[in-house]
Design a protein around this motif. Structure first.
Motif, PDB file in Angstrom:
ATOM      1  N   GLY A  57      -4.513  11.687   6.297  1.00  0.00           N
ATOM      2  CA  GLY A  57      -3.061  11.722   6.153  1.00  0.00           C
ATOM      3  C   GLY A  57      -2.356  10.476   6.637  1.00  0.00           C
ATOM      4  N   THR A  58      -3.102   9.569   7.289  1.00  0.00           N
ATOM      5  CA  THR A  58      -2.498   8.320   7.770  1.00  0.00           C
ATOM      6  C   THR A  58      -2.126   7.440   6.572  1.00  0.00           C
ATOM      7  OG1 THR A  58      -3.873   8.370   9.746  1.00  0.00           O
ATOM      8  CG2 THR A  58      -2.834   6.261   9.182  1.00  0.00           C
ATOM      9  N   PRO A  59      -0.884   6.937   6.521  1.00  0.00           N
ATOM     10  CA  PRO A  59      -0.539   5.997   5.443  1.00  0.00           C
ATOM     11  C   PRO A  59      -1.462   4.782   5.493  1.00  0.00           C
ATOM     12  CG  PRO A  59       1.443   6.757   6.554  1.00  0.00           C
ATOM     13  CD  PRO A  59       0.282   7.238   7.376  1.00  0.00           C
ATOM     14  N   ALA A  60      -1.912   4.349   4.345  1.00  0.00           N
ATOM     15  CA  ALA A  60      -2.830   3.204   4.289  1.00  0.00           C
ATOM     16  C   ALA A  60      -2.184   1.946   4.852  1.00  0.00           C
ATOM     17  CB  ALA A  60      -3.281   2.972   2.853  1.00  0.00           C
ATOM     18  N   THR A 117       1.774   2.747  -7.448  1.00  0.00           N
ATOM     19  CA  THR A 117       1.553   1.563  -8.272  1.00  0.00           C
ATOM     20  C   THR A 117       0.478   0.703  -7.628  1.00  0.00           C
ATOM     21  OG1 THR A 117       3.845   1.560  -9.037  1.00  0.00           O
ATOM     22  CG2 THR A 117       2.599  -0.484  -9.300  1.00  0.00           C
ATOM     23  N   LEU A 118      -0.575   0.408  -8.380  1.00  0.00           N
ATOM     24  CA  LEU A 118      -1.626  -0.499  -7.926  1.00  0.00           C
ATOM     25  C   LEU A 118      -1.460  -1.835  -8.636  1.00  0.00           C
ATOM     26  CD1 LEU A 118      -4.758   1.855  -7.925  1.00  0.00           C
ATOM     27  CD2 LEU A 118      -3.220   1.311  -6.028  1.00  0.00           C
ATOM     28  N   TYR A 119      -1.861  -2.922  -7.947  1.00  0.00           N
ATOM     29  CA  TYR A 119      -1.640  -4.268  -8.472  1.00  0.00           C
ATOM     30  C   TYR A 119      -2.966  -4.994  -8.648  1.00  0.00           C
ATOM     31  CZ  TYR A 119       3.165  -3.368  -7.046  1.00  0.00           C
ATOM     32  OH  TYR A 119       4.415  -2.820  -6.894  1.00  0.00           O
ATOM     33  N   ASN A 120      -3.088  -5.664  -9.785  1.00  0.00           N
ATOM     34  CA  ASN A 120      -4.225  -6.543 -10.036  1.00  0.00           C
ATOM     35  C   ASN A 120      -3.659  -7.873 -10.508  1.00  0.00           C
ATOM     36  OD1 ASN A 120      -6.654  -7.730 -10.597  1.00  0.00           O
ATOM     37  ND2 ASN A 120      -7.025  -6.591 -12.486  1.00  0.00           N
ATOM     38  N   GLY A 121      -3.411  -8.777  -9.537  1.00  0.00           N
ATOM     39  CA  GLY A 121      -2.705 -10.011  -9.871  1.00  0.00           C
ATOM     40  C   GLY A 121      -1.280  -9.693 -10.244  1.00  0.00           C
ATOM     41  N   ASP A 122      -0.874 -10.115 -11.440  1.00  0.00           N
ATOM     42  CA  ASP A 122       0.484  -9.830 -11.921  1.00  0.00           C
ATOM     43  C   ASP A 122       0.564  -8.514 -12.698  1.00  0.00           C
ATOM     44  OD1 ASP A 122       1.459 -12.178 -10.828  1.00  0.00           O
ATOM     45  OD2 ASP A 122       0.997 -13.351 -12.616  1.00  0.00           O
ATOM     46  N   ASP A 123      -0.589  -7.887 -12.936  1.00  0.00           N
ATOM     47  CA  ASP A 123      -0.602  -6.633 -13.691  1.00  0.00           C
ATOM     48  C   ASP A 123      -0.362  -5.450 -12.753  1.00  0.00           C
ATOM     49  OD1 ASP A 123      -1.166  -8.031 -16.016  1.00  0.00           O
ATOM     50  OD2 ASP A 123      -3.328  -7.916 -15.686  1.00  0.00           O
ATOM     51  N   GLU A 124       0.296  -4.431 -13.280  1.00  0.00           N
ATOM     52  CA  GLU A 124       0.574  -3.228 -12.503  1.00  0.00           C
ATOM     53  C   GLU A 124      -0.039  -2.016 -13.207  1.00  0.00           C
ATOM     54  OE1 GLU A 124       4.757  -2.815 -12.042  1.00  0.00           O
ATOM     55  OE2 GLU A 124       5.030  -4.734 -11.019  1.00  0.00           O
ATOM     56  N   PHE A 125      -0.450  -1.035 -12.396  1.00  0.00           N
ATOM     57  CA  PHE A 125      -1.033   0.182 -12.932  1.00  0.00           C
ATOM     58  C   PHE A 125      -0.498   1.357 -12.131  1.00  0.00           C
ATOM     59  CE2 PHE A 125      -4.566   3.340 -12.720  1.00  0.00           C
ATOM     60  CZ  PHE A 125      -4.528   3.746 -14.047  1.00  0.00           C
ATOM     61  N   LEU A 137       0.831  -1.224   0.000  1.00  0.00           N
ATOM     62  CA  LEU A 137       0.000   0.000   0.000  1.00  0.00           C
ATOM     63  C   LEU A 137       0.853   1.256   0.000  1.00  0.00           C
ATOM     64  CD1 LEU A 137      -2.926  -0.971   2.434  1.00  0.00           C
ATOM     65  CD2 LEU A 137      -2.762  -1.287  -0.035  1.00  0.00           C
ATOM     66  N   ARG A 138       2.051   1.188  -0.545  1.00  0.00           N
ATOM     67  CA  ARG A 138       2.901   2.366  -0.625  1.00  0.00           C
ATOM     68  C   ARG A 138       2.276   3.406  -1.554  1.00  0.00           C
ATOM     69  NH1 ARG A 138       6.640  -1.645   0.279  1.00  0.00           N
ATOM     70  NH2 ARG A 138       6.562  -2.376  -1.884  1.00  0.00           N
ATOM     71  N   GLY A 139       2.279   4.664  -1.117  1.00  0.00           N
ATOM     72  CA  GLY A 139       1.708   5.754  -1.899  1.00  0.00           C
ATOM     73  C   GLY A 139       0.233   5.985  -1.658  1.00  0.00           C
ATOM     74  N   LEU A 140      -0.400   5.119  -0.864  1.00  0.00           N
ATOM     75  CA  LEU A 140      -1.821   5.264  -0.548  1.00  0.00           C
ATOM     76  C   LEU A 140      -1.982   5.903   0.825  1.00  0.00           C
ATOM     77  CD1 LEU A 140      -2.256   1.817  -1.925  1.00  0.00           C
ATOM     78  CD2 LEU A 140      -4.025   3.449  -2.528  1.00  0.00           C
TER      79      LEU A 140
END
Length: 818
Positions: free
Chosen positions: A150-153, A101-109, A45-48
């Motif tokens: 502001g709390t990191p996810a 970067t968000l992840y959906n299985g092996d795909d990245e967005f 959850l980095r960046g969230l």
């Protein structure tokens, strides 16, 4: 097998880093194949961050989009265009900021700054499935009102970071197939330097709450099931496991299912003891029977496959039908479901041979069968049962509603082993001292029954299924002491000895150095291999297979008859790790049973041969802008193999060539000595069906050189020296139209038959089939090199020789000039 770093530290208090653990475990015999950082949610959850929707209004250019401003705890509000139908001002939400970067299985967005229908958007308000915390995609995830902006996810969702340590277990080290087993080895090693021990969770508080669900057990086949135990738990609630339990399983690559199933998996990887939970409602007749069923009985397993049972398949049955293939796989009806309220929890010790054969027959390889095939600890059965029952009661609720049923008619005793200090020193090469030896043995839970000046009398617990001899105990002492801690002597004693002219060691070294210089890598594969490779073979069959009486596993049940299968395993292993362009070679012995009737002289029953295997697969050259990409070919491998033979004095003029094919090689050639008495090499293309069996996509080219025959021929080889000719060579080329079945070797042999004195070499430099060539034909471009060492050749002389060649090729091979 994977071990969780954090999970391991539940049992042993150590400040070793994962990298330091890798070194220690590898040194003590649990080889670490790799370390990977894992997170309970992919990406951590980095960046969230947690944000609040401040304003929300309809997008001017879209009916389904909303234009929002979101407070994420920074000085400026972020403009974000959102398509969720439930977004509204005042909501606390999860926001992916630009660059996340968000992840959906092996795909990245990757979230980027964008303009959506003319409106700027600097982030994304997320649904729970988009960040991996749930499966809903009905709208954005709305958090409780008291969530702190502001709390990191990662903090909000308690994301855990861990390290998965991949251990490449050898078949004899099944004791290391659990976190407690690894902790025991680790403690034994560290105990040499400081006082440290591992701890097992206590089951002292296990107690029976009532006797409302007694289920009797009958073991009809004690040979296949030496120990069977079970207990019932009533009133459980099937639901999701708590986060800590899910995170433990995710760290080692397991997917959580439900609390009861997750606990059985957790205890399996904690203790090494497989468990199975049955829905008590499905136990017809309120009785569990361990037995075999009639051959041909149909049984549907958890994967919804209908299987036909063998008469030796051990089944866990109720009074009417089978519920589970014992030690291998559960049935589709008896497993734990959402509606399950009462369960019967099984913990057992099964005979490895029964389990191995059943798993092999049905093509099943489960975490349970993996352990039972190699031998589990009969003394750990009740501990694991109590541990799991207590966890189920704690996490899923319910009551323990029966006494523990424990059927163990013939308890397995410790192995008695005598070991002498003198032999320990002799085999290890170092005097470790009696105190250190005893400290190591106690750390491995090997009991010292008696000590004398000369040695120790020991009791080895059954959890070490392979430690039954003095040499085995010494190996245990050495690996815990540390192989790297044995000093290399500063002086090496050597003596001069006569070396024969044709030294086999030197021949192997020259061949190995030649291949290595040509870009090959040497491999070593196990001489013990799978019996299935030879069960239905024609070239190598079961009749000539040397079988082990008591194999450690089905994968190591017989001696190899060929180096081909080991090489294909190595190619598949590398190809699966993005290393498909391979040049490999292996020296090794192959083993054969001479006949079914054993002779009194045991050595006459078996035959041993040394071979050199060469493999090529993938691209011909490493990818480069200077070299065009092209696939490896049969002729490439042929040139390497013939080059080796030439170096050994076996030139083409000393060998005959014949084509062959079988179920392993689709097309190939056999090279034999001129008199036909010795086969020195087989070169060919591995059959596509065999490649498919190993899941190898690229073509594989294989050469098998008989080292025994090559070494024998070397004895007859004489090195001749001749003066370099001062007269020039002449080359003439012919383009020959031939039938497809004609081989180049036939052309070469005929050419030397016509001209023995002046013809120096015959080479094939082009092969063409296609447009302009009639069907059933092929075109060979062949070069002929001529030289006279006494005078310069003249054109008339050369033309005369070429005309003879053309005439003979036409007569013998029906070859026409193009």
């Amino acid at each position: 097998m994977k071990i969780s770093y954090k999970w391991l530290k539940d049992y042993i208090n150590t400040d070793l880093t994962p990298q330091q653990l890798e070194e220690v475990l590898t040194q003590t015999g649990l080889e670490v194949g790799g370390i990977e950082e894992v997170e309970s949610i992919k990406g951590g959850l980095r960046g969230l961050v947690i944000g609040e929707v401040v304003t929300c209004e309809k997008h001017s250019n879209s009916d389904h989009l909303s234009k929002t401003t979101v407070n994420v705890g920074s000085s400026d509000l972020l403009p974000i265009v959102c398509g969720a139908p439930n977004v509204a001002a005042g909501q606390k939400v999860v926001v992916a900021t630009v660059g996340t970067t968000l992840y959906n299985g092996d795909d990245e967005f990757v979230i980027k700054r964008a303009k959506i229908r003319g409106e700027e958007s600097q982030g994304m308000i997320c649904a729970e499935d988009e960040i991996g915390v749930g499966e809903s995609h009905d709208g954005i995830m709305v958090l409780p009102e008291d969530s702190l902006v502001g709390t990191p996810a990662s903090e909000f969702f308690n994301v855990e970071s861990d390290y998965a340590i991949e251990i490449d277990l050898t078949p004899n080290r099944i004791d290391g197939a659990s976190h407690i087993g690894v902790a025991r080895d680790l403690a034994a090693y560290l105990k040499q330097e400081k006082d440290i021990s591992y701890t097992k969770p206590s089951v002292d508080h296990f107690k029976v709450d009532d006797h409302s669900l007694e289920i009797p057990v009958e073991v009809a086949n004690p040979e296949a099931c030496p120990r069977y135990s079970g207990v019932t738990i009533s009133g459980v609630e099937i639901k999701e496991s708590p986060d800590w339990l899910q995170n433990r399983l995710k760290a080692i690559g397991l997917s959580p299912i439900n609390n009861v199933v997750d606990i059985t998996n957790y205890v399996l990887f904690e203790t090494g003891q497989p468990l199975h939970a049955f829905d008590a409602k499905e136990i017809a007749g309120n009785k569990v029977i361990v037995k075999t069923l009639s051959p041909g009985t149909k049984f549907v397993t958890l994967d919804e496959e209908e299987r036909e049972l063998h008469e030796d398949d051990l089944m866990i049955c109720n009074a009417e039908e089978g519920m589970c293939i014992g030690g291998v796989f559960g049935g589709i009806k008896s497993g734990v479901k959402e509606s399950t309220v009462n369960i019967f929890l099984e913990s057992a010790c099964f005979d490895p041979v029964f389990i191995r054969k059943t798993a092999r027959r049905h093509g099943l390889n489960t975490d349970a069968s993996f352990r039972f095939e190699r031998g589990t600890d009969p003394n750990g059965v009740i501990y694991a049962l109590k541990r799991a029952a207590m966890l189920i009661k704690e996490i899923a609720g319910g009551k323990i509603s029966s006494e523990i049923v424990d059927i163990y008619p013939n308890p397995i005793d410790d192995f008695k082993v005598e070991v002498s200090y003198a032999n320990i020193k002799r085999l290890i090469g170092k005097d470790l001292g009696a105190e250190r030896i005893k400290l190591i043995l106690k750390g491995l839970e090997i009991k010292i029954n008696e000590e004398t000046e000369s040695g120790l009398s020991l009791s080895v617990p059954p959890y070490r299924v392979d430690v039954k001899r003095e040499a085995d105990v010494i190996e245990e002492i050495l690996r815990i002491y540390g192989y790297n801690n044995i000093e290399i002597p500063s002086l090496v004693n050597a003596s001069l000895q006569y070396s024969p002219l044709h030294d086999p060691v030197k021949i192997r070294r020259v061949m190995a150095e030649t291949l290595t210089a040509q870009g090959f890598n040497e491999i070593w594969s196990n001489s013990l291999t799978k019996a299935s490779y030879y069960e239905n073979g024609e070239t190598f069959n079961d009749e000539h297979t040397v079988k082990l009486f008591n194999p450690l596993s089905n994968d190591l049940g017989v001696m190899r008859q060929t180096l081909l299968f080991g090489g294909l395993e190595a190619i598949a292993y590398n190809a699966n790790r993005q290393n498909a362009d391979l040049r490999l070679y292996e020296f090794g012995n192959c083993y054969f049973l001479n006949g079914l009737e054993l002779k009194e002289d045991i050595m006459k029953n078996f035959r041993e041969e040394e071979h050199l295997a060469i493999f090529i697969s993938g691209q011909k050259e490493k990818e480069s802008w200077t070299v065009p990409q092209s696939e490896s070919t049969f002729f490439q491998l042929k040139s390497y193999a013939e080059g080796l033979l030439t170096k050994m004095g076996l030139n083409a003029d000393k060998l005959t060539t014949e084509s062959f094919s079988n179920e392993l090689i689709s097309e190939g050639i056999v090279l034999s000595t001129k008199n036909g008495t010795r086969k020195v090499a087989e070169i060919g293309i591995v059959h596509p069906k065999l490649r498919k069996q190993f899941e190898i996509e690229n073509s594989v080219f294989y050469a098998d050189l008989s080292m025994d025959n090559i070494i024998l021929e070397q004895k007859n080889n004489k090195t001749l020296f001749s003066e370099l000719s001062k007269y020039p060579e002449v080359r003439r080329d012919l383009a020959l139209l031939l039938n497809k079945d004609v081989q180049f070797g036939q052309i070469r042999d005929l050419a030397f038959k016509v001209e023995k004195k002046l013809l120096r070499s015959v080479d094939l430099f082009d092969v063409y089939e296609g447009k302009g060539v009639p069907e059933g034909k092929k075109s060979y471009a062949v070069s002929f090199t001529l030289r006279d060492d006494e005078k310069t050749l003249k054109d008339k002389q050369i033309d005369k020789i070429m005309q003879k060649l053309i005439f003979l090729f036409d007569k013998e091979l029906d070859a026409k000039l193009r």
